[in-house]
Design an enzyme around this catalytic site. Structure first.
Site, PDB file in Angstrom:
ATOM      1  N   ASN A   1       0.818  -1.217   0.000  1.00  0.00           N
ATOM      2  CA  ASN A   1       0.000   0.000   0.000  1.00  0.00           C
ATOM      3  C   ASN A   1       0.851   1.265   0.000  1.00  0.00           C
ATOM      4  OD1 ASN A   1      -2.414   1.804   0.960  1.00  0.00           O
ATOM      5  ND2 ASN A   1      -0.870   2.007   2.575  1.00  0.00           N
TER       6      ASN A   1
ATOM      7  N   TYR B   1       3.307   9.668 -11.142  1.00  0.00           N
ATOM      8  CA  TYR B   1       2.465   8.897 -10.216  1.00  0.00           C
ATOM      9  C   TYR B   1       1.614   7.901 -11.010  1.00  0.00           C
ATOM     10  CZ  TYR B   1      -1.107   7.994  -6.623  1.00  0.00           C
ATOM     11  OH  TYR B   1      -1.972   7.400  -5.736  1.00  0.00           O
TER      12      TYR B   1
ATOM     13  N   LYS C   1       1.642   3.797 -10.880  1.00  0.00           N
ATOM     14  CA  LYS C   1       0.456   3.015 -10.526  1.00  0.00           C
ATOM     15  C   LYS C   1       0.035   2.093 -11.671  1.00  0.00           C
ATOM     16  CE  LYS C   1       0.024   4.456  -6.338  1.00  0.00           C
ATOM     17  NZ  LYS C   1       0.123   3.510  -5.210  1.00  0.00           N
TER      18      LYS C   1
HETATM   19  P1  NAD Z   1      -0.927   8.436   2.813  1.00  0.00           P
HETATM   20  O1  NAD Z   1       0.117   9.381   2.329  1.00  0.00           O
HETATM   21  O2  NAD Z   1      -1.679   8.762   4.038  1.00  0.00           O
HETATM   22  O3  NAD Z   1      -0.316   6.964   2.962  1.00  0.00           O
HETATM   23  C1  NAD Z   1       0.815   6.521   2.309  1.00  0.00           C
HETATM   24  C2  NAD Z   1       1.556   5.636   3.262  1.00  0.00           C
HETATM   25  O4  NAD Z   1       2.753   5.156   2.625  1.00  0.00           O
HETATM   26  C3  NAD Z   1       1.987   6.410   4.518  1.00  0.00           C
HETATM   27  O5  NAD Z   1       1.755   5.613   5.658  1.00  0.00           O
HETATM   28  C4  NAD Z   1       3.490   6.583   4.301  1.00  0.00           C
HETATM   29  O6  NAD Z   1       4.248   6.659   5.484  1.00  0.00           O
HETATM   30  C5  NAD Z   1       3.822   5.310   3.527  1.00  0.00           C
HETATM   31  N1  NAD Z   1       5.103   5.429   2.842  1.00  0.00           N
HETATM   32  C6  NAD Z   1       5.505   6.406   2.001  1.00  0.00           C
HETATM   33  N2  NAD Z   1       6.778   6.181   1.624  1.00  0.00           N
HETATM   34  C7  NAD Z   1       7.160   5.021   2.226  1.00  0.00           C
HETATM   35  C8  NAD Z   1       8.363   4.276   2.239  1.00  0.00           C
HETATM   36  N3  NAD Z   1       9.434   4.662   1.541  1.00  0.00           N
HETATM   37  N4  NAD Z   1       8.422   3.135   2.976  1.00  0.00           N
HETATM   38  C9  NAD Z   1       7.339   2.727   3.700  1.00  0.00           C
HETATM   39  N5  NAD Z   1       6.189   3.406   3.731  1.00  0.00           N
HETATM   40  C10 NAD Z   1       6.102   4.537   3.009  1.00  0.00           C
HETATM   41  O7  NAD Z   1      -1.935   8.261   1.606  1.00  0.00           O
HETATM   42  P2  NAD Z   1      -3.175   7.281   1.380  1.00  0.00           P
HETATM   43  O8  NAD Z   1      -4.163   8.106   0.700  1.00  0.00           O
HETATM   44  O9  NAD Z   1      -3.536   6.521   2.582  1.00  0.00           O
HETATM   45  O10 NAD Z   1      -2.548   6.288   0.268  1.00  0.00           O
HETATM   46  C11 NAD Z   1      -2.349   4.903   0.435  1.00  0.00           C
HETATM   47  C12 NAD Z   1      -2.155   4.286  -0.938  1.00  0.00           C
HETATM   48  O11 NAD Z   1      -3.335   4.472  -1.705  1.00  0.00           O
HETATM   49  C13 NAD Z   1      -1.020   4.930  -1.736  1.00  0.00           C
HETATM   50  O12 NAD Z   1      -0.333   3.939  -2.470  1.00  0.00           O
HETATM   51  C14 NAD Z   1      -1.763   5.865  -2.676  1.00  0.00           C
HETATM   52  O13 NAD Z   1      -1.032   6.104  -3.843  1.00  0.00           O
HETATM   53  C15 NAD Z   1      -3.018   5.068  -2.942  1.00  0.00           C
HETATM   54  N6  NAD Z   1      -4.172   5.872  -3.408  1.00  0.00           N
HETATM   55  C16 NAD Z   1      -4.728   6.844  -2.619  1.00  0.00           C
HETATM   56  C17 NAD Z   1      -5.820   7.555  -3.094  1.00  0.00           C
HETATM   57  C18 NAD Z   1      -6.520   8.632  -2.279  1.00  0.00           C
HETATM   58  O14 NAD Z   1      -7.428   9.299  -2.803  1.00  0.00           O
HETATM   59  N7  NAD Z   1      -6.183   8.857  -1.040  1.00  0.00           N
HETATM   60  C19 NAD Z   1      -6.329   7.285  -4.362  1.00  0.00           C
HETATM   61  C20 NAD Z   1      -5.749   6.286  -5.138  1.00  0.00           C
HETATM   62  C21 NAD Z   1      -4.659   5.572  -4.637  1.00  0.00           C
END
Ligand code: NAD
Length: 248
Positions: free
Chosen positions: A91, A156, A160
């Site tokens: 994730n 990005y 993905k």
């Molecule tokens: P977020 O930024 O809150 O979570 C991302 C997580 O990844 C955080 O806990 C962060 O610490 C961790 N992370 C980042 N770099 C890291 C590393 N080098 N090693 C370990 N952990 C690391 O964002 P989110 O919205 O919870 O996103 C979670 C996932 O869902 C991501 O992959 C994001 O791309 C994807 N996503 C989110 C959305 C949205 O609308 N929020 C939409 C589509 C996809």
């Protein structure tokens, strides 16, 4: 249905947002969950406390997935310590948005290191363990922009979309070992990032979503629970789109 008792799961980037919701949902179904974090050990500990308060079990594992070798070592160590790893949810992700003309090579490298190489490193170690235990579930968290594209999110979106190719390839590579590999492609989900948007931007965003609202992290977590479950044993190489109809 969706009973995960006796299963072990590792969720990268599990200390907040979507990752946290996935940790809590897997634990609620009975899995022992390893909450990975890179910064903010307190947040990760808070997830463990919430899981334990709800009657589940969990532990933390701090490591940076952006170094493939390091990620591999840590995931192997988790699998060894727990005796097996049944479920990996890759994730962790970052988005460094910007128009192509302003993109810096270092930003491209960093996004691909976390989102693609990090996921691959974790998957590699997970597959080794899952082959030994004759089965497992790998779930990559992609995004709606992988298939739709989005101005200002070229790198990005590329990272993905790479996860979708990886999902299909690994699904074919390890199907004979009863390891299923799937992706979840969330649309716009309520997180710190989307919460910070001004009301006008949120309203505009919702107009592009047929269901008329931003999604909840728990709705992504529900998809992860399904893909991790025995009930999804015949599902592999697929992308489960959880996006309110934004991309169909
Ligand atoms: P977020 O930024 O809150 O979570 C991302 C997580 O990844 C955080 O806990 C962060 O610490 C961790 N992370 C980042 N770099 C890291 C590393 N080098 N090693 C370990 N952990 C690391 O964002 P989110 O919205 O919870 O996103 C979670 C996932 O869902 C991501 O992959 C994001 O791309 C994807 N996503 C989110 C959305 C949205 O609308 N929020 C939409 C589509 C996809």
């Amino acid at each position: 249905m969706f009973d995960l008792k006796g299963k072990t799961a590792l969720v990268t980037g599990g200390s907040r947002g979507i990752g946290r919701a996935i940790c809590e949902a897997l634990a609620a179904q009975g899995a022992h969950v390893v909450v990975n974090y890179v910064r903010g050990e307190d947040n990760a500990r808070a997830v463990v406390s919430a899981i334990e308060a709800a009657g589940g079990t969990a532990e933390i594992a701090g490591f940076d997935v952006s170094n493939m070798g390091v990620a591999e070592e840590h995931v192997s160590a988790v699998a060894k310590r727990l005796g097996k790893l049944d479920i990996l949810v890759a994730n962790a992700g970052i988005a460094q948005d910007g128009l192509l003309l302003r993109l810096k090579e270092a930003d491209i490298d960093q996004t691909l290191a976390v989102n693609v190489k990090g996921a691959l490193g974790c998957a590699k170690a997970a597959v080794k363990s899952m082959m030994r235990s004759k089965g497992g579930r790998i779930i990559f968290v992609s995004s709606v922009v992988a298939e739709m594209g989005n101005a200002g999110q070229t790198v990005y979106a590329a990272s993905k979309a790479a996860l979708l190719g990886i999902t299909k390839s690994l699904a074919r590579e390890y199907a004979s070992r009863s390891i299923t590999v799937n992706a979840i492609a969330p649309g716009f989900i309520e997180t710190d990032m989307t919460n910070a948007l001004p009301e006008a931007a949120r309203t505009e965003l919702c107009r592009a979503i047929p269901l008329g609202r931003i999604g909840a992290a728990a709705e992504i977590a529900a998809a992860a629970v399904y893909l991790a479950s025995e009930e999804a044993a015949y599902v592999t190489g697929q992308t489960l789109r959880v996006n309110g109809g934004m991309y169909v």
